[in-house]
Write an enzyme that holds these catalytic residues in place. Structure first.
Site, PDB file in Angstrom:
ATOM      1  N   GLY A   7     -59.365  28.056  14.619  1.00 14.46           N
ATOM      2  CA  GLY A   7     -60.003  28.623  15.792  1.00 14.46           C
ATOM      3  C   GLY A   7     -61.398  27.964  16.263  1.00 14.46           C
TER       4      GLY A   7
ATOM      5  N   HIS B 142     -54.141  34.804   4.199  1.00 12.75           N
ATOM      6  CA  HIS B 142     -54.867  33.944   5.737  1.00 12.75           C
ATOM      7  C   HIS B 142     -56.289  33.963   5.333  1.00 12.75           C
ATOM      8  CE1 HIS B 142     -56.286  33.038   9.367  1.00 12.75           C
ATOM      9  NE2 HIS B 142     -55.336  32.411   9.707  1.00 12.75           N
TER      10      HIS B 142
ATOM     11  N   SER C 165     -56.564  24.729  14.551  1.00 18.91           N
ATOM     12  CA  SER C 165     -56.365  24.157  15.999  1.00 18.91           C
ATOM     13  C   SER C 165     -55.333  23.068  16.341  1.00 18.91           C
ATOM     14  CB  SER C 165     -57.716  23.580  16.042  1.00 18.91           C
ATOM     15  OG  SER C 165     -58.579  24.482  15.886  1.00 18.91           O
TER      16      SER C 165
ATOM     17  N   ASN D 239     -49.134  32.569  14.746  1.00 20.32           N
ATOM     18  CA  ASN D 239     -49.865  33.681  14.317  1.00 20.32           C
ATOM     19  C   ASN D 239     -50.642  34.408  15.254  1.00 20.32           C
ATOM     20  OD1 ASN D 239     -51.489  35.748  12.853  1.00 20.32           O
ATOM     21  ND2 ASN D 239     -52.522  34.075  11.725  1.00 20.32           N
TER      22      ASN D 239
ATOM     23  N   LYS E 208     -52.372  36.984  15.543  1.00 24.00           N
ATOM     24  CA  LYS E 208     -53.455  37.719  15.099  1.00 24.00           C
ATOM     25  C   LYS E 208     -53.612  39.148  15.726  1.00 24.00           C
ATOM     26  CE  LYS E 208     -55.329  33.447  13.762  1.00 24.00           C
ATOM     27  NZ  LYS E 208     -56.675  32.660  13.860  1.00 24.00           N
TER      28      LYS E 208
ATOM     29  N   GLU F  42     -58.449  34.842   7.327  1.00 24.61           N
ATOM     30  CA  GLU F  42     -59.360  35.771   7.672  1.00 24.61           C
ATOM     31  C   GLU F  42     -59.082  36.906   7.008  1.00 24.61           C
ATOM     32  OE1 GLU F  42     -57.483  35.320  11.666  1.00 24.61           O
ATOM     33  OE2 GLU F  42     -58.640  33.672  12.044  1.00 24.61           O
TER      34      GLU F  42
ATOM     35  N   GLU G 208     -54.424  25.556   5.468  1.00 25.38           N
ATOM     36  CA  GLU G 208     -55.311  26.050   6.792  1.00 25.38           C
ATOM     37  C   GLU G 208     -56.691  25.641   6.180  1.00 25.38           C
ATOM     38  OE1 GLU G 208     -53.143  28.359   9.826  1.00 25.38           O
ATOM     39  OE2 GLU G 208     -53.980  29.539   8.321  1.00 25.38           O
TER      40      GLU G 208
HETATM   41  P1  PGA Z   1     -55.885  28.423  15.211  1.00 22.58           P
HETATM   42  O1  PGA Z   1     -55.455  29.262  14.307  1.00 22.58           O
HETATM   43  O2  PGA Z   1     -54.686  27.533  15.736  1.00 22.58           O
HETATM   44  O3  PGA Z   1     -56.146  29.331  16.442  1.00 22.58           O
HETATM   45  O4  PGA Z   1     -56.920  27.672  14.751  1.00 22.58           O
HETATM   46  C1  PGA Z   1     -54.598  29.050  13.238  1.00 22.58           C
HETATM   47  C2  PGA Z   1     -54.264  30.256  12.144  1.00 22.58           C
HETATM   48  O5  PGA Z   1     -55.437  30.954  11.930  1.00 22.58           O
HETATM   49  O6  PGA Z   1     -53.246  30.271  11.679  1.00 22.58           O
END
Ligand code: PGA
Length: 253
Positions: A176, A98, A216, A9, A11, A100, A170
């Protein structure tokens, strides 16, 4: 069908040139990797770079997904992107739900139901994301929260729809942040999710759905997380932006 999947992803990262370069680097790195037939590699660049991404990945194993889409088929929704626009670019998969999108853009369950239905009506595969917040986990509500997220957005579907659904657990506190759920925590939740599917639908369906872990995932922890029986792969944010790291994660599957 249940696959091993490593999905990146991206982003809101990478302009057009960077998108093409990262895909080329990834293609190069993947030359050294022997993927099993059941393994899929997916990248999700931003909307504006999807066309370039589908072109640059032609004749490679890399699949291209979108990070979001609107629920309406078309119409007066300035700035939005429809399912049909995605399919016209040969995009076959869309990430929905997601965290976010949920937290910064107020995507609640009722909106996600509409998005899920529209995606399926347009024959898009969905990588459906969900997961609890730190507060939910600390209050021991994580199973309840995950159950309601799945129930509210997906459990109206027919069992046949699940051939087009990939689940991505997730935990918000791991996205993140550098904090990963332990492999045991991931397995515990994934096995809970599979049991929910078996109860709501049937065991055969539960066994056929790919459940990814996200939050992560890095080259250093991927192998341990992917070794768990109910973890079918990962949705990778930060580490998918470097071809070497993403490839190392793919090698761990
Ligand atoms: P990350 O993000 O690997 O940077 O923690 C995962 C995601 O948001 O799908």
């Amino acid at each position: 069908m249940r696959h091993k999947i490593v999905a990146g992803n991206w982003k809101m990262n990478n302009n057009l040139i960077e998108t093409e370069e990262l895909i080329k680097d990834l293609k190069n790195e993947l030359k050294t990797v022997k993927l099993s037939e059941e393994t899929r590699v997916i990248i999700a660049p931003s909307f504006v770079n999807l066309h370039a991404a589908t072109k640059t990945t032609e004749e490679s194993l890399i699949e291209v997904a979108a990070q979001n889409m609107h629920f309406a088929e078309n119409g007066a929704y300035t700035g939005e992107v429809s399912a049909a626009m995605l399919t016209s670019l040969e995009v076959k998969t869309v990430i929905l739900g997601h965290s976010e999108r949920r937290s910064y853009f107020n995507e609640a369950d009722d909106i996600l139901v509409k998005k899920v239905n529209t995606a399926l009506n347009n024959e898009l595969e969905i990588i459906f994301c969900f997961g609890e917040s730190l507060e939910d986990r600390e209050q021991d509500n994580h199973f309840k929260v995950v159950e309601s997220q799945l129930k509210n957005a997906l459990f109206h579907l027919k069992s046949s729809n699940f051939t087009k659904i990939v689940l991505a657990y997730e935990p918000v506190w791991a996205i993140g942040t550098g904090k990963t759920a332990s492999a045991d925590q991931a397995q515990e939740m994934h096995s809970f999710i599979r049991k929910l599917l078996a109860t709501q639908y049937n065991q055969e369906l539960a066994n056929s759905v790919s459940i990814l872990y996200g939050g992560s995932v890095k080259p250093a922890n991927a192998e341990e997380i992917f070794s768990k029986p109910d973890v079918d792969g990962g949705l990778i944010g930060g580490a998918s932006l470097k071809a070497k790291d993403f490839t190392a994660i793919i090698k761990a599957i």
